[in-house]
Scaffold this active site. Structure first.
Site, PDB file in Angstrom:
ATOM      1  N   CYS A   1      23.303  39.906  40.667  1.00 58.56           N
ATOM      2  CA  CYS A   1      23.506  38.458  40.819  1.00 58.56           C
ATOM      3  C   CYS A   1      24.124  38.125  42.181  1.00 58.56           C
ATOM      4  O   CYS A   1      25.053  38.796  42.639  1.00 58.56           O
ATOM      5  CB  CYS A   1      24.416  37.946  39.708  1.00 58.56           C
TER       6      CYS A   1
ATOM      7  N   ASP B   1      51.828  35.139  42.914  1.00 55.10           N
ATOM      8  CA  ASP B   1      51.179  34.626  44.113  1.00 55.10           C
ATOM      9  C   ASP B   1      52.174  34.371  45.245  1.00 55.10           C
ATOM     10  O   ASP B   1      51.944  33.524  46.094  1.00 55.10           O
ATOM     11  CB  ASP B   1      50.431  33.325  43.758  1.00 55.10           C
TER      12      ASP B   1
ATOM     13  N   CYS C   1      31.928  28.595  43.974  1.00 51.57           N
ATOM     14  CA  CYS C   1      31.537  29.983  43.711  1.00 51.57           C
ATOM     15  C   CYS C   1      31.918  30.433  42.307  1.00 51.57           C
ATOM     16  O   CYS C   1      31.354  31.405  41.790  1.00 51.57           O
ATOM     17  CB  CYS C   1      32.114  30.931  44.764  1.00 51.57           C
TER      18      CYS C   1
END
Length: 376
Positions: free
Chosen positions: A192, A135, A245
């Site tokens: 979905c 990252d 989410c």
């Protein structure tokens, strides 16, 4: 060893070191590389200017390591056995994204990746050049994770694995070795749209496209200035990141639990008391969040977020704490304390805010007062 056997031995080593998933992909310029450039061109990265730096390095990893041939993607599950944010209803408590409850994942991942890289160097039959990133480098991690078969990129833009879910950190080793490559897994999001429907700020503007500028994680971590007034209510009680989410994703219903002790919640970081956090001094902040990813937002950013959460709670018991923050040394904290006081007490806070304006020296704080009271 032949290529297949050596690749398998690398994977076995990574798994033995504690990684939950590992896959290998070739160094290539995938279609998603172009999508990323288009995403940047639309301004969706907001103030994350580091994403615009050295685009050619993200475009092709040979600009990072000239003789690169393979990318080894290693994933580590960070899910702990605690409730999801959507199941916690006490708005007098704040919510910290579950990835930030424990130790800084960069350190945990780097230690394990470093051990894998050393193994490759020691066991390879040829001279090897390698680089690793967690990252922090110009690597489209989710893209390489996808093509390594670690997971698919979901509609919420997270990397999702069918067995583990999406609570995973990804790290990469870029190497000059040619290895045996995995195949990408199919997209299993289907029809979905739960993540899209659940986002409080509508940051997932269409499937697979996130506008970071209105994402709660961006607003509470990456944004260094005032949070736009129209987005504060949507932040609710999220004070560092957001899990919504992922909480609602069906693939996380039975997500596995991590064995990594470094990811277990530190004391007071799971569903933390907002009053306690609002009173942290600079030194307190340093001590509480030493070795934690939360230090990224700095004290002023965290207390800004705490003020928003207090305001959204509607809890009048927070008013004394908010008043204290009207005198904080940081204008950013004072400005959001103004909003929090008004949101809880409305016109009942007029006198306090008008009195404060007579002594306030920072324009951004006074602008906040003027906006709320409609004064000149």
């Amino acid at each position: 060893m032949d290529t297949f056997s050596f690749t398998k031995s690398i994977k076995d080593k990574a798994l033995a070191l504690g990684f939950d998933l590992v896959g290998v992909s070739p160094v290539d310029s995938f279609p998603e590389n172009q999508y990323f450039k288009e995403w940047l061109s639309k301004g969706f990265s907001g103030e994350m200017k580091y994403m615009d730096r050295a685009p050619e390095r993200r475009e092709h990893l040979k600009h990072v390591l000239p003789d690169a041939k393979s990318v080894i993607s290693c994933a580590l599950n960070y899910n702990t056995d605690y409730p999801y944010s959507v199941d916690e209803k006490d708005k007098s408590k704040g919510w910290i994204s579950r990835y930030a409850w424990g130790d800084d994942y960069h350190h945990v991942m780097e230690d394990k990746l470093g051990a894998v890289m050393n193994y490759i160097k020691e066991e390879a039959s040829e001279e090897v050049s390698s680089k690793m990133y967690v990252d922090t480098g110009p690597v489209l991690e989710r893209v390489y994770g996808k093509y390594a078969g670690v997971g698919w990129i979901g509609k919420n833009t997270c990397l999702i694995n069918q067995e583990i879910g999406s609570w995973i950190f990804i790290g990469e080793i870029i190497t000059s070795l040619e290895l045996d490559y995995d195949n990408p897994v199919p997209d299993r999001c289907g029809t979905c749209t739960r993540c899209i429907d659940a986002c409080p700020t509508d940051a997932i503007i269409e499937p697979y496209v996130l506008d970071s500028r209105i994402c709660i994680s961006y607003l509470t971590i990456e944004l260094k200035d005032k949070v736009p007034v129209q987005l504060r209510e949507g932040i609710d009680n999220n004070i560092y990141g957001c899990d919504i989410c992922q909480d609602v994703c069906p693939w996380n219903k039975r997500a596995q639990i991590t064995d990594e002790p470094g990811f277990k919640p530190r004391e007071d970081l799971y569903s933390p008391d907002l009053s306690y956090l609002s009173g942290l001094s600079v030194e307190d902040f340093r001590m509480v969040f030493k070795g934690s990813p939360i230090k990224r937002t700095k004290r002023r950013g965290l207390l800004r977020n705490v003020m928003i959460a207090m305001g959204n709670s509607g809890n009048k018991n927070f008013i004394p704490h908010i008043k204290e923050c009207l005198n904080d040394e940081e204008p950013l904290v004072r400005a959001h304390a103004v909003w929090a006081l008004w949101r809880i007490d409305g016109p009942g806070s007029n006198k306090i805010l008008l009195d404060h304006r007579t002594v306030e020296t920072d324009d951004s704080v006074n602008e906040e007062i003027d906006l709320l009271l409609n004064t000149d």
